[in-house]
Design a protein around this motif. Structure first.
Motif, PDB file in Angstrom:
ATOM      1  N   SER A   1     -40.877 -21.598  -1.302  1.00 44.87           N
ATOM      2  CA  SER A   1     -42.022 -21.373  -2.183  1.00 44.87           C
ATOM      3  C   SER A   1     -41.688 -21.637  -3.641  1.00 44.87           C
ATOM      4  O   SER A   1     -42.562 -21.574  -4.514  1.00 44.87           O
ATOM      5  CB  SER A   1     -42.520 -19.926  -2.044  1.00 44.87           C
ATOM      6  OG  SER A   1     -41.512 -19.011  -2.431  1.00 44.87           O
ATOM      7  N   GLU A   2     -40.423 -21.928  -3.936  1.00 43.26           N
ATOM      8  CA  GLU A   2     -40.013 -22.178  -5.313  1.00 43.26           C
ATOM      9  C   GLU A   2     -39.933 -23.669  -5.588  1.00 43.26           C
ATOM     10  O   GLU A   2     -39.791 -24.489  -4.674  1.00 43.26           O
ATOM     11  CB  GLU A   2     -38.641 -21.546  -5.594  1.00 43.26           C
ATOM     12  CG  GLU A   2     -38.631 -20.037  -5.599  1.00 43.26           C
ATOM     13  CD  GLU A   2     -37.271 -19.490  -6.005  1.00 43.26           C
ATOM     14  OE1 GLU A   2     -37.241 -18.418  -6.633  1.00 43.26           O
ATOM     15  OE2 GLU A   2     -36.238 -20.137  -5.693  1.00 43.26           O
ATOM     16  N   LEU A   3     -39.987 -24.001  -6.874  1.00 39.20           N
ATOM     17  CA  LEU A   3     -39.687 -25.344  -7.344  1.00 39.20           C
ATOM     18  C   LEU A   3     -38.334 -25.295  -8.029  1.00 39.20           C
ATOM     19  O   LEU A   3     -38.072 -24.405  -8.849  1.00 39.20           O
ATOM     20  CB  LEU A   3     -40.759 -25.835  -8.324  1.00 39.20           C
ATOM     21  CG  LEU A   3     -42.125 -26.138  -7.716  1.00 39.20           C
ATOM     22  CD1 LEU A   3     -43.141 -26.413  -8.818  1.00 39.20           C
ATOM     23  CD2 LEU A   3     -42.042 -27.328  -6.755  1.00 39.20           C
TER      24      LEU A   3
ATOM     25  N   LYS B   1     -48.106 -26.026   2.914  1.00 38.87           N
ATOM     26  CA  LYS B   1     -47.305 -24.806   2.844  1.00 38.87           C
ATOM     27  C   LYS B   1     -47.511 -24.042   1.538  1.00 38.87           C
ATOM     28  O   LYS B   1     -46.988 -22.930   1.387  1.00 38.87           O
ATOM     29  CB  LYS B   1     -45.814 -25.158   2.976  1.00 38.87           C
ATOM     30  CG  LYS B   1     -45.435 -25.817   4.300  1.00 38.87           C
ATOM     31  CD  LYS B   1     -43.947 -26.175   4.300  1.00 38.87           C
ATOM     32  CE  LYS B   1     -43.541 -26.861   5.591  1.00 38.87           C
ATOM     33  NZ  LYS B   1     -42.101 -27.250   5.576  1.00 38.87           N
ATOM     34  N   GLY B   2     -48.232 -24.624   0.613  1.00 36.71           N
ATOM     35  CA  GLY B   2     -48.390 -24.002  -0.706  1.00 36.71           C
ATOM     36  C   GLY B   2     -49.820 -23.599  -0.994  1.00 36.71           C
ATOM     37  O   GLY B   2     -50.654 -23.485  -0.096  1.00 36.71           O
TER      38      GLY B   2
ATOM     39  N   GLY C   1     -45.555 -29.119   0.009  1.00 34.58           N
ATOM     40  CA  GLY C   1     -44.209 -28.678   0.336  1.00 34.58           C
ATOM     41  C   GLY C   1     -43.957 -27.206   0.129  1.00 34.58           C
ATOM     42  O   GLY C   1     -42.856 -26.727   0.410  1.00 34.58           O
ATOM     43  N   GLY C   2     -44.939 -26.454  -0.407  1.00 27.72           N
ATOM     44  CA  GLY C   2     -44.775 -25.011  -0.537  1.00 27.72           C
ATOM     45  C   GLY C   2     -44.960 -24.451  -1.924  1.00 27.72           C
ATOM     46  O   GLY C   2     -44.882 -23.224  -2.121  1.00 27.72           O
ATOM     47  N   ALA C   3     -45.205 -25.299  -2.924  1.00 26.78           N
ATOM     48  CA  ALA C   3     -45.296 -24.824  -4.300  1.00 26.78           C
ATOM     49  C   ALA C   3     -46.607 -24.099  -4.566  1.00 26.78           C
ATOM     50  O   ALA C   3     -47.629 -24.356  -3.909  1.00 26.78           O
ATOM     51  CB  ALA C   3     -45.157 -25.986  -5.271  1.00 26.78           C
TER      52      ALA C   3
ATOM     53  N   LEU D   1     -46.087 -31.611  -4.008  1.00 27.53           N
ATOM     54  CA  LEU D   1     -45.369 -30.361  -4.254  1.00 27.53           C
ATOM     55  C   LEU D   1     -46.073 -29.178  -3.607  1.00 27.53           C
ATOM     56  O   LEU D   1     -45.424 -28.288  -3.030  1.00 27.53           O
ATOM     57  CB  LEU D   1     -45.199 -30.133  -5.759  1.00 27.53           C
ATOM     58  CG  LEU D   1     -44.273 -31.121  -6.487  1.00 27.53           C
ATOM     59  CD1 LEU D   1     -44.334 -30.886  -7.991  1.00 27.53           C
ATOM     60  CD2 LEU D   1     -42.835 -30.999  -5.983  1.00 27.53           C
TER      61      LEU D   1
ATOM     62  N   ASN E   1     -39.183 -29.178  -3.957  1.00 23.34           N
ATOM     63  CA  ASN E   1     -39.514 -27.959  -3.202  1.00 23.34           C
ATOM     64  C   ASN E   1     -38.267 -27.299  -2.646  1.00 23.34           C
ATOM     65  O   ASN E   1     -37.343 -27.958  -2.178  1.00 23.34           O
ATOM     66  CB  ASN E   1     -40.460 -28.290  -2.046  1.00 23.34           C
ATOM     67  CG  ASN E   1     -41.821 -28.744  -2.499  1.00 23.34           C
ATOM     68  OD1 ASN E   1     -42.155 -29.924  -2.405  1.00 23.34           O
ATOM     69  ND2 ASN E   1     -42.627 -27.808  -2.987  1.00 23.34           N
ATOM     70  N   ASN E   2     -38.266 -25.970  -2.721  1.00 25.79           N
ATOM     71  CA  ASN E   2     -37.250 -25.160  -2.062  1.00 25.79           C
ATOM     72  C   ASN E   2     -37.958 -23.906  -1.564  1.00 25.79           C
ATOM     73  O   ASN E   2     -37.964 -22.882  -2.228  1.00 25.79           O
ATOM     74  CB  ASN E   2     -36.107 -24.810  -3.016  1.00 25.79           C
ATOM     75  CG  ASN E   2     -35.005 -24.019  -2.322  1.00 25.79           C
ATOM     76  OD1 ASN E   2     -34.931 -23.999  -1.097  1.00 25.79           O
ATOM     77  ND2 ASN E   2     -34.180 -23.363  -3.101  1.00 25.79           N
TER      78      ASN E   2
END
Length: 631
Positions: free
Chosen positions: A270-272, A346-347, A306-308, A303, A267-268
């Motif tokens: 909203s991106e992977l 978050k995702g 974590g925002g994905a 994932l 995770n970064n």
């Protein structure tokens, strides 16, 4: 390839349970229930796949590296020649590799090769290997049958699919010089060695491949979607007979296998992201992912938390015997609680098999699209992010000219067209609107171009006017033609007019293969002055033409339009034109097959029948002089 002395221990390590009670299932005996036996067999295949990657490819790579060698991993090429995951196998290679064979235009390439190339490129993008190789332009039952213009649509398909290091198949060893065209690899090839009929003039073709490969090695690949294809089949098996039907249409994607899902994606926001620098806005569940193991489901959950953004339909079952049914059901219910979209941590999870609609839903616009062309146009792209801008390789896959407006997801930079065939670059008209730069493109049949954005745009729109040369004189006959010696043709001949050599009534000329050198004097057009462009258009020249004016080389051409600027060597008044044209071996091979023919060629096996069609050959014309119109 289905057993090892360490099989039981490796199975326990990888799958988490003892396979011994289930081994009779390998003979077709049902242990427990059919469903349980199938689940064990799935686990067994997965174990073999894992070991094929780590113990075979991994060991080869380790030993190679100990000895200072690099490894190219060409796995698996065509359908399913062995059990295993082709991306996992190539993870150990210094240069992940694939294959593309030649194909008829009417049938197109085998889907398995498209998946194979995309898989190799995806490994490089995920893990940061800059080079992606391919066994390139392999043919079957097409003896010495291709010139550079024929081969361009094959190599461009490699480039636009992510290949940037072609490995031409094949260059068979040539031990002697008196037997031409010589040895072959049975009926497979590109017969790419010094005995090729056009080998002496091959430099512009090799330069084209080299320039494109170099440009496609710069920066990093841009793909908005990670396409998780599941845990069961290799890519070449999943897509051996059919293309990837649910891939995004206007955004690039990389394939993601189970190994990458479990260990490479992170995770970064909203991106992977991956260790190799790949960045995905969404992870799409395709391929065989409707059957998903508990481990993969847990990783998806982490994932997304974590925002994905994950796009895809809920899995319908766990194919493995190692499972906790309650935990599995709970995770499916958490990620797919019902409805079109679910916020999880978050995702989010978008329950859809339409990745294009899902990208639009999360605000990801097309990276590349075209408008204004034919309804069945086929123009493809690959996008590289450079340190100082962006570069797109754009490829017209149709055998016809296309006039389109190309929309690039780039702003603030002025586009340039970089032509790999000539090594030249030029500005092009554009307009910036709606978060895109729109560029009008005129692409010839099978033409490709690199569209490079590096220089700051000084305006929101720019029109670049390019003069259209006009024909002012035709260089008619007679032409003196000298033929390469030892090929069955007369030393010289005078042709009153230009026509295909294969239509000549003299057998030695009709069946000639090699380099024919055409010479003719011509007068520079009245009013033309040195320092101004003067174009020579050869009309048609098969397969490569090398042009000299007054003894000075001015360039080579190998595809339409067969045109180049000769102003650097021309002078007012009388000039001498020399055109060296190389064709294919095909006509001479057919000539040698004629009843009673005195053979010129030598091959390791029979090739063409005497009734096979001859190929268009030589300088065909019409040859025309063109100048810029007066303003």
């Amino acid at each position: 390839a289905n057993w090892t002395p360490q099989m039981l221990a490796q199975f326990k390590r990888l799958r988490g349970y003892d396979p011994t009670p289930w081994l009779p299932a390998l003979t077709g005996t049902i242990i427990g229930s059919r469903a349980q036996s199938d689940a064990f067999l799935y686990d067994y295949r997965r174990t073999l796949a894992d070991l094929m990657a780590t113990q075979h490819y991994g060991t080869v790579a380790a030993v190679a590296h100990e000895n200072g060698l690099k490894v190219y991993g060409e796995a698996l090429e065509d359908n399913r020649p062995s059990i295993g995951d082709d991306m996992a196998m190539r993870t150990f290679a210094d240069v992940p590799m694939s294959a593309l064979w030649t194909f008829a235009r009417a049938t197109g390439p085998k889907p398995t090769y498209l998946a194979d190339m995309k898989g190799a490129a995806s490994v490089a993008h995920i893990y940061g290997q800059n080079l992606v190789a391919a066994e390139s332009m392999t043919s079957s039952l097409n003896w010495w049958a291709f010139g550079p213009n024929d081969l361009r649509r094959f190599i461009d398909l490699e480039f636009v699919t992510g290949i940037n290091r072609p490995v031409i198949h094949t260059s068979v060893h040539v031990p002697v010089d008196d037997k031409k065209p010589g040895l072959s690899l049975f009926f497979f090839g590109q017969y790419f060695n010094r005995n090729e009929a056009w080998a002496e003039l091959a430099k512009p073709w090799v330069d084209y491949m080299a320039r494109s490969a170099l440009l496609l090695q710069q920066g990093r690949n841009v793909a908005d979607v990670g396409y998780f294809y599941g845990e069961e089949a290799p890519l070449t098996g999943l897509y051996g007979d059919k293309p990837v039907a649910d891939a995004p249409k206007a955004n690039a994607y990389d394939f993601v296998n189970a190994n990458a899902l479990m260990a490479a994606l992170a995770n970064n926001g909203s991106e992977l992201v991956t260790p190799g620098g790949a960045r995905y806005r969404a992870l799409y569940l395709g391929g065989s992912s409707r059957e998903m193991t508990l481990a993969a489901l847990r990783r998806l959950d982490a994932l997304v938390e974590g925002g994905a953004t994950v796009v895809g339909l809920a899995p319908v079952g766990n194919p493995s015997l190692a499972a906790d049914a309650a935990e599995y059901g709970a995770l499916v219910g958490k990620l797919w609680p019902g409805g079109a979209e679910a916020q999880v941590g978050k995702g989010r999870v978008i329950a859809s098999s339409d990745i294009d609609a899902a990208l639009a839903r999360i605000g990801v616009g097309p990276d590349f699209r075209v408008s204004g062309g034919a309804s069945d146009s086929d123009i493809r792209f690959i996008h590289r992010r450079l340190a100082d801008g962006d570069s797109y390789f754009v490829d017209n896959r149709r055998d016809r000219a296309e006039a389109v407006e190309a929309h690039f997801r780039v702003t603030g930079k002025a586009p340039e067209l970089w032509h790999a065939d000539t090594g030249t670059a030029e500005p092009v008209s554009y307009r910036i609107a709606g978060g895109e730069t729109v560029v009008p493109l005129q692409l010839g049949p099978d033409e490709s171009v690199h569209v490079v954005f590096r220089k700051p745009a000084t305006a929101a729109a720019l029109i670049v006017t390019k003069p259209t040369p006009v024909g002012v004189a035709q260089i008619a006959g007679p032409w003196t033609v000298a033929f390469q010696p030892g090929r069955g043709a007369p030393a010289t001949a005078v042709l009153p007019t230009l026509a295909p050599l294969d239509q000549n009534p003299t057998p030695g000329i009709k069946y000639f293969s090699g380099i024919a050198t055409y010479t003719r004097d011509f007068a520079a057009p009245r009013g033309w002055r040195p320092g101004h462009p003067l174009w020579l258009d050869l009309g048609e020249a098969r397969e490569i033409a090398e042009v000299s004016v007054n003894g000075r080389p001015v360039g080579s051409v190998w595809h339409a339009p067969y045109r180049l600027d000769i102003s650097s060597a021309a002078r007012p008044g009388r000039n001498q034109l020399t055109v060296r044209v190389a064709n294919l071996w095909v006509n001479r091979l057919i000539g040698d097959a004629q009843p009673g023919a005195q053979k010129i060629t030598w091959t390791a096996m029979p090739t063409y029948l005497p009734t096979a069609p001859l190929r268009r050959s030589g300088l065909i014309g019409p040859v025309t002089l063109l100048v810029e119109p007066k303003r």
